[in-house]
Scaffold this motif. Sequence first.
Motif, PDB file in Angstrom:
ATOM      1  N   GLY A 137       0.818  -1.210   0.000  1.00  0.00           N
ATOM      2  CA  GLY A 137       0.000   0.000   0.000  1.00  0.00           C
ATOM      3  C   GLY A 137       0.849   1.256   0.000  1.00  0.00           C
ATOM      4  N   GLU A 138       2.122   1.129  -0.411  1.00  0.00           N
ATOM      5  CA  GLU A 138       3.037   2.269  -0.508  1.00  0.00           C
ATOM      6  C   GLU A 138       3.211   2.985   0.827  1.00  0.00           C
ATOM      7  OE1 GLU A 138       3.935   3.729  -4.243  1.00  0.00           O
ATOM      8  OE2 GLU A 138       1.856   3.634  -4.924  1.00  0.00           O
ATOM      9  N   ARG A 139       3.343   2.192   1.892  1.00  0.00           N
ATOM     10  CA  ARG A 139       3.503   2.746   3.232  1.00  0.00           C
ATOM     11  C   ARG A 139       4.951   2.652   3.696  1.00  0.00           C
ATOM     12  NH1 ARG A 139      -1.713   1.295   2.916  1.00  0.00           N
ATOM     13  NH2 ARG A 139      -3.201   2.465   4.132  1.00  0.00           N
ATOM     14  N   VAL A 140       5.334   3.640   4.490  1.00  0.00           N
ATOM     15  CA  VAL A 140       6.643   3.681   5.130  1.00  0.00           C
ATOM     16  C   VAL A 140       6.388   3.898   6.616  1.00  0.00           C
ATOM     17  CG1 VAL A 140       8.817   4.942   5.311  1.00  0.00           C
ATOM     18  CG2 VAL A 140       7.783   4.560   3.066  1.00  0.00           C
ATOM     19  N   LEU A 141       7.054   3.099   7.428  1.00  0.00           N
ATOM     20  CA  LEU A 141       6.854   3.122   8.878  1.00  0.00           C
ATOM     21  C   LEU A 141       8.195   3.313   9.555  1.00  0.00           C
ATOM     22  CD1 LEU A 141       4.919   2.534  11.315  1.00  0.00           C
ATOM     23  CD2 LEU A 141       5.639   0.161  11.084  1.00  0.00           C
ATOM     24  N   LEU A 142       8.235   4.196  10.525  1.00  0.00           N
ATOM     25  CA  LEU A 142       9.446   4.474  11.290  1.00  0.00           C
ATOM     26  C   LEU A 142       9.108   4.334  12.760  1.00  0.00           C
ATOM     27  CD1 LEU A 142      12.385   5.565  11.262  1.00  0.00           C
ATOM     28  CD2 LEU A 142      11.407   7.850  11.323  1.00  0.00           C
ATOM     29  N   ILE A 143       9.875   3.502  13.461  1.00  0.00           N
ATOM     30  CA  ILE A 143       9.657   3.300  14.888  1.00  0.00           C
ATOM     31  C   ILE A 143      10.942   3.645  15.623  1.00  0.00           C
ATOM     32  CG2 ILE A 143       9.095   1.653  16.715  1.00  0.00           C
ATOM     33  CD1 ILE A 143       7.490   0.084  14.646  1.00  0.00           C
ATOM     34  N   GLY A 144      10.826   4.492  16.643  1.00  0.00           N
ATOM     35  CA  GLY A 144      11.960   4.847  17.491  1.00  0.00           C
ATOM     36  C   GLY A 144      11.666   4.478  18.932  1.00  0.00           C
ATOM     37  N   TRP A 145      12.668   3.910  19.597  1.00  0.00           N
ATOM     38  CA  TRP A 145      12.553   3.558  21.013  1.00  0.00           C
ATOM     39  C   TRP A 145      13.313   4.604  21.821  1.00  0.00           C
ATOM     40  CZ3 TRP A 145      12.102   0.053  17.281  1.00  0.00           C
ATOM     41  CH2 TRP A 145      11.222  -1.010  17.466  1.00  0.00           C
ATOM     42  N   TRP A 146      12.630   5.150  22.827  1.00  0.00           N
ATOM     43  CA  TRP A 146      13.206   6.214  23.651  1.00  0.00           C
ATOM     44  C   TRP A 146      13.238   5.768  25.101  1.00  0.00           C
ATOM     45  CZ3 TRP A 146      15.075  10.279  21.010  1.00  0.00           C
ATOM     46  CH2 TRP A 146      14.685  10.369  19.680  1.00  0.00           C
ATOM     47  N   GLU A 147      14.334   6.036  25.762  1.00  0.00           N
ATOM     48  CA  GLU A 147      14.478   5.653  27.168  1.00  0.00           C
ATOM     49  C   GLU A 147      14.757   6.894  28.007  1.00  0.00           C
ATOM     50  OE1 GLU A 147      17.452   2.611  27.410  1.00  0.00           O
ATOM     51  OE2 GLU A 147      16.404   1.324  25.989  1.00  0.00           O
ATOM     52  N   GLY A 148      13.760   7.334  28.739  1.00  0.00           N
ATOM     53  CA  GLY A 148      13.943   8.434  29.669  1.00  0.00           C
ATOM     54  C   GLY A 148      14.040   9.812  29.048  1.00  0.00           C
ATOM     55  N   THR A 149      13.816   9.929  27.765  1.00  0.00           N
ATOM     56  CA  THR A 149      13.841  11.242  27.120  1.00  0.00           C
ATOM     57  C   THR A 149      12.584  11.405  26.269  1.00  0.00           C
ATOM     58  OG1 THR A 149      15.028  10.440  25.177  1.00  0.00           O
ATOM     59  CG2 THR A 149      16.371  11.295  26.980  1.00  0.00           C
ATOM     60  N   GLU A 150      12.292  12.623  25.979  1.00  0.00           N
ATOM     61  CA  GLU A 150      11.148  12.930  25.116  1.00  0.00           C
ATOM     62  C   GLU A 150      11.519  12.597  23.670  1.00  0.00           C
ATOM     63  OE1 GLU A 150       7.259  14.056  24.716  1.00  0.00           O
ATOM     64  OE2 GLU A 150       8.389  13.927  26.574  1.00  0.00           O
ATOM     65  N   PRO A 151      10.642  11.921  22.932  1.00  0.00           N
ATOM     66  CA  PRO A 151      10.963  11.589  21.530  1.00  0.00           C
ATOM     67  C   PRO A 151      11.183  12.835  20.681  1.00  0.00           C
ATOM     68  CG  PRO A 151       9.051  10.360  22.286  1.00  0.00           C
ATOM     69  CD  PRO A 151       9.367  11.362  23.354  1.00  0.00           C
ATOM     70  N   ALA A 152      12.109  12.719  19.767  1.00  0.00           N
ATOM     71  CA  ALA A 152      12.386  13.808  18.823  1.00  0.00           C
ATOM     72  C   ALA A 152      11.293  13.834  17.748  1.00  0.00           C
ATOM     73  CB  ALA A 152      13.743  13.602  18.170  1.00  0.00           C
ATOM     74  N   ALA A 153      11.083  14.995  17.182  1.00  0.00           N
ATOM     75  CA  ALA A 153      10.095  15.137  16.113  1.00  0.00           C
ATOM     76  C   ALA A 153      10.706  14.731  14.777  1.00  0.00           C
ATOM     77  CB  ALA A 153       9.621  16.584  16.042  1.00  0.00           C
ATOM     78  N   VAL A 154       9.908  14.084  13.960  1.00  0.00           N
ATOM     79  CA  VAL A 154      10.314  13.716  12.603  1.00  0.00           C
ATOM     80  C   VAL A 154       9.857  14.831  11.675  1.00  0.00           C
ATOM     81  CG1 VAL A 154      10.014  12.028  10.751  1.00  0.00           C
ATOM     82  CG2 VAL A 154      10.143  11.257  13.125  1.00  0.00           C
ATOM     83  N   PRO A 155      10.726  15.315  10.795  1.00  0.00           N
ATOM     84  CA  PRO A 155      10.304  16.387   9.887  1.00  0.00           C
ATOM     85  C   PRO A 155       9.222  15.902   8.922  1.00  0.00           C
ATOM     86  CG  PRO A 155      12.478  15.553   9.282  1.00  0.00           C
ATOM     87  CD  PRO A 155      12.093  14.877  10.561  1.00  0.00           C
ATOM     88  N   GLU A 156       8.504  16.854   8.371  1.00  0.00           N
ATOM     89  CA  GLU A 156       7.457  16.538   7.386  1.00  0.00           C
ATOM     90  C   GLU A 156       8.092  16.238   6.031  1.00  0.00           C
ATOM     91  OE1 GLU A 156       4.018  16.271   7.477  1.00  0.00           O
ATOM     92  OE2 GLU A 156       4.314  16.315   9.640  1.00  0.00           O
ATOM     93  N   PRO A 157       7.674  15.163   5.385  1.00  0.00           N
ATOM     94  CA  PRO A 157       8.164  14.901   4.028  1.00  0.00           C
ATOM     95  C   PRO A 157       7.584  15.908   3.044  1.00  0.00           C
ATOM     96  CG  PRO A 157       6.912  13.020   4.896  1.00  0.00           C
ATOM     97  CD  PRO A 157       6.783  14.140   5.870  1.00  0.00           C
ATOM     98  N   PRO A 158       8.203  16.065   1.894  1.00  0.00           N
ATOM     99  CA  PRO A 158       7.625  16.936   0.866  1.00  0.00           C
ATOM    100  C   PRO A 158       6.197  16.468   0.524  1.00  0.00           C
ATOM    101  CG  PRO A 158       9.859  16.302   0.276  1.00  0.00           C
ATOM    102  CD  PRO A 158       9.481  15.480   1.464  1.00  0.00           C
ATOM    103  N   ALA A 159       5.285  17.394   0.436  1.00  0.00           N
ATOM    104  CA  ALA A 159       3.869  17.065   0.221  1.00  0.00           C
ATOM    105  C   ALA A 159       3.648  16.219  -1.026  1.00  0.00           C
ATOM    106  CB  ALA A 159       3.045  18.347   0.151  1.00  0.00           C
ATOM    107  N   GLY A 160       4.426  16.422  -2.061  1.00  0.00           N
ATOM    108  CA  GLY A 160       4.259  15.672  -3.296  1.00  0.00           C
ATOM    109  C   GLY A 160       4.536  14.184  -3.161  1.00  0.00           C
TER     110      GLY A 160
END
Length: 81
Positions: free
Chosen positions: A39-62
């Motif tokens: 289905g043309e999906r991309v998934l990103l999983i990050g594991w964080w220990e004791g810190t606030e997760p970082a933000a992922v930038p927005e991909p180009p809208a196109g």
Amino acid sequence: MWEARAADGRAPELLAWAREFAVPALEGAARVELFSAPGERVLLIGWWEGTEPAAVPEPPAGLLARPVHRWSFNSEYVVAR
């Protein structure tokens, strides 16, 4: 967890964008995994220990078929085999 659906035929580009920009944005994560799915999906999983997760930038809208979805989860149970 970050999940995006690519515009038709653009999944390889979205995956490349995620590898180049989204993964490095998660510096400080204990673990990062990048997946592709039907289905043309991309998934990103990050594991964080004791810190606030970082933000992922927005991909180009196109590159996107719809807005990115983001969820935060707490680990409740792990089975290592």
